[in-house]
Design an enzyme around this catalytic site. Structure first.
Site, mmCIF file in Angstrom:
data_model
loop_
_atom_site.group_PDB
_atom_site.id
_atom_site.type_symbol
_atom_site.label_atom_id
_atom_site.label_comp_id
_atom_site.label_asym_id
_atom_site.label_seq_id
_atom_site.Cartn_x
_atom_site.Cartn_y
_atom_site.Cartn_z
ATOM 1 N N TYR A 40 0.843 -1.193 0.000
ATOM 2 C CA TYR A 40 0.000 0.000 0.000
ATOM 3 C C TYR A 40 0.876 1.240 0.000
ATOM 4 C CZ TYR A 40 -3.401 3.491 1.494
ATOM 5 O OH TYR A 40 -4.198 4.600 1.555
ATOM 6 N N GLU A 61 -3.173 7.559 -4.410
ATOM 7 C CA GLU A 61 -3.157 6.285 -3.698
ATOM 8 C C GLU A 61 -2.893 5.148 -4.666
ATOM 9 O OE1 GLU A 61 -5.995 4.575 -0.253
ATOM 10 O OE2 GLU A 61 -6.793 4.297 -2.262
#
Ligand code: GDP
Ligand code: MN
Length: 384
Positions: A108, A196
């Protein structure tokens, strides 16, 4: 403003960030031929302004061109409901068809602004993928937080630290500084509020690839980002919120039945609180702004009245730069235009308040006046 995954990946590619080969398809047959181009197998990804697609059936692997066609057909004919959308979901007008990735590791990575620290921050975790929300809730220590000095930018020692936190080795570790600083450039140069990548992957042969991409652009910076403005997809936005944004009215659609017209964001927040405290639920946040004209007030009230769930209207205007008579004329105009009969509770104070109240009283609208905010709340409770 949110961008689609495919738009975000196009931007990534321009900055040299590795992304899978992909093609956008608006029809099932386009998805089929794109899959043929990728050797007969591909991943089909619904393009919507919402995350959580994987768990909601919005990301599927197709093992043949025919499979891709039916999968795309299914996705394109429905609205996708994920844990980040409302129950009505969002329409899927396009799918992204991508070559299959060989995933060795899912990580992530996100860039956003830390408002407390007043600087950008890079968040990374070696435990990326579809369960990152759960990781954040149950083991937040697995998410590393790297504040970035806006003057210095992302420093090489920080990239090395992040590569270590992510457990990157050999090829991926040497690619990391370039990829991380390119992501930081995307964030800064495009006035993003969010970049992101979940998952950022290491492939079987050690390459670092952005398998997903999400970019949000600061609405207040759009005036100087004309190329970004063209990427807006209003089919993904709440219809009333999109209308309001076009009119430069700060409006957020909520769940209740009390339509709220207010000038000033702080007063609008207070109005929501008081409405809720009175046992009623606001249908919206709305700040019509200081210098609003009769037409702008009328448009704002028009948006409130066109919201099917609104059963009563609460006006809370403090006449300063926006005079009460202007607000009143706008309200009357909108009620006349729509022929609405909804009860309206009005609290007005300040510049030209007597004119404002007279205009409303003489209009024949079902108006109840209130002096204080608590009186207004009680009146709105009775109007329900
Ligand atoms: P999201 O659920 O909306 O965030 O969609 P993502 O693009 O992140 O995809 C969800 C998950 O699908 C990823 O975490 C991967 O596990 C999986 N996925 C996506 N693309 C591929 C692919 O090309 N190959 C494989 N095997 N899995 C994929
Ligand atoms: Mn994702």
């Amino acid at each position: 403003m949110k961008l689609h995954e495919y738009q975000s990946k196009e931007i990534f590619a321009r900055y040299g960030i590795p992304v899978p080969q992909g093609r956008v398809a608006g029809t099932a047959s386009e998805a089929k031929s794109a899959t043929e181009g990728f050797g007969g197998r591909a991943v089909i990804k619904a393009q919507v302004h919402a995350g959580g697609r994987g768990k909601a059936g919005g990301v599927k692997v197709a093992l043949s061109p025919d499979d891709a066609e039916t999968t795309a057909q299914d996705m394109l004919s429905t609205s996708l409901v994920t844990n980040q959308t409302g129950p009505e979901g969002v329409p899927v007008n396009q799918v992204l068809v991508e070559e299959l990735a060989d995933i060795a590791k899912e990580m992530y990575l996100a860039l956003t602004v830390d408002r407390v620290e007043r600087r950008p921050v890079m968040l990374v975790s070696a435990s990326g993928g579809m369960d990152i929300e759960e990781v954040a809730a149950t083991s937040p220590e697995l998410i590393h937080n790297e504040p970035i000095d806006p003057v210095l930018g992302l420093m090489p020692f920080q990239s090395r630290r992040i590569a270590r936190v992510l457990g990157l080795e050999s090829t991926a570790a040497s690619a990391a500084p370039g990829v991380l600083s390119a992501l930081y450039q995307v964030f800064v140069e495009n006035d993003c509020t969010l970049v992101e990548v979940n998952p950022l992957i290491v492939t079987g042969d050690g390459q670092l690839v952005a398998l997903d991409a999400k970019i949000n652009v600061d609405d207040d910076a759009l005036f100087r980002r004309s190329a970004m403005q063209e990427l807006r997809d209003i089919t993904q936005e709440d219809e009333l919120e999109a209308q309001a944004a076009d009119l430069d009215i700060a409006y957020v659609n909520l769940d209740g039945d009390v339509g709220c017209l207010v000038n000033g964001a702080g007063l609008a927040m207070a109005t929501l609180d008081v409405t809720s405290a009175a046992g009623a639920a606001p249908a919206n946040f709305l700040d019509v702004g200081g210098g609003a004209s009769v037409d702008k007030v009328a448009s704002a009230v028009g948006i409130i009245l066109s919201d099917a769930k609104v059963r009563r209207v609460l006006v809370n205007v403090f006449g300063g730069i926006l005079r009460c008579d202007i607000a009143a004329e706008g309200i009357v105009q909108a009620y006349r235009n729509t022929g609405s009969q909804l009860p309206i509770v009005v609290r007005m104070l300040g510049t030209n308040v007597d004119d404002g109240k007279r205009i409303l009283a003489e209009s024949g609208l079902p108006v109840v006046f209130a002096e204080t905010l608590s009186e207004a709340a009680e009146a709105i409770g009775r109007a329900g």
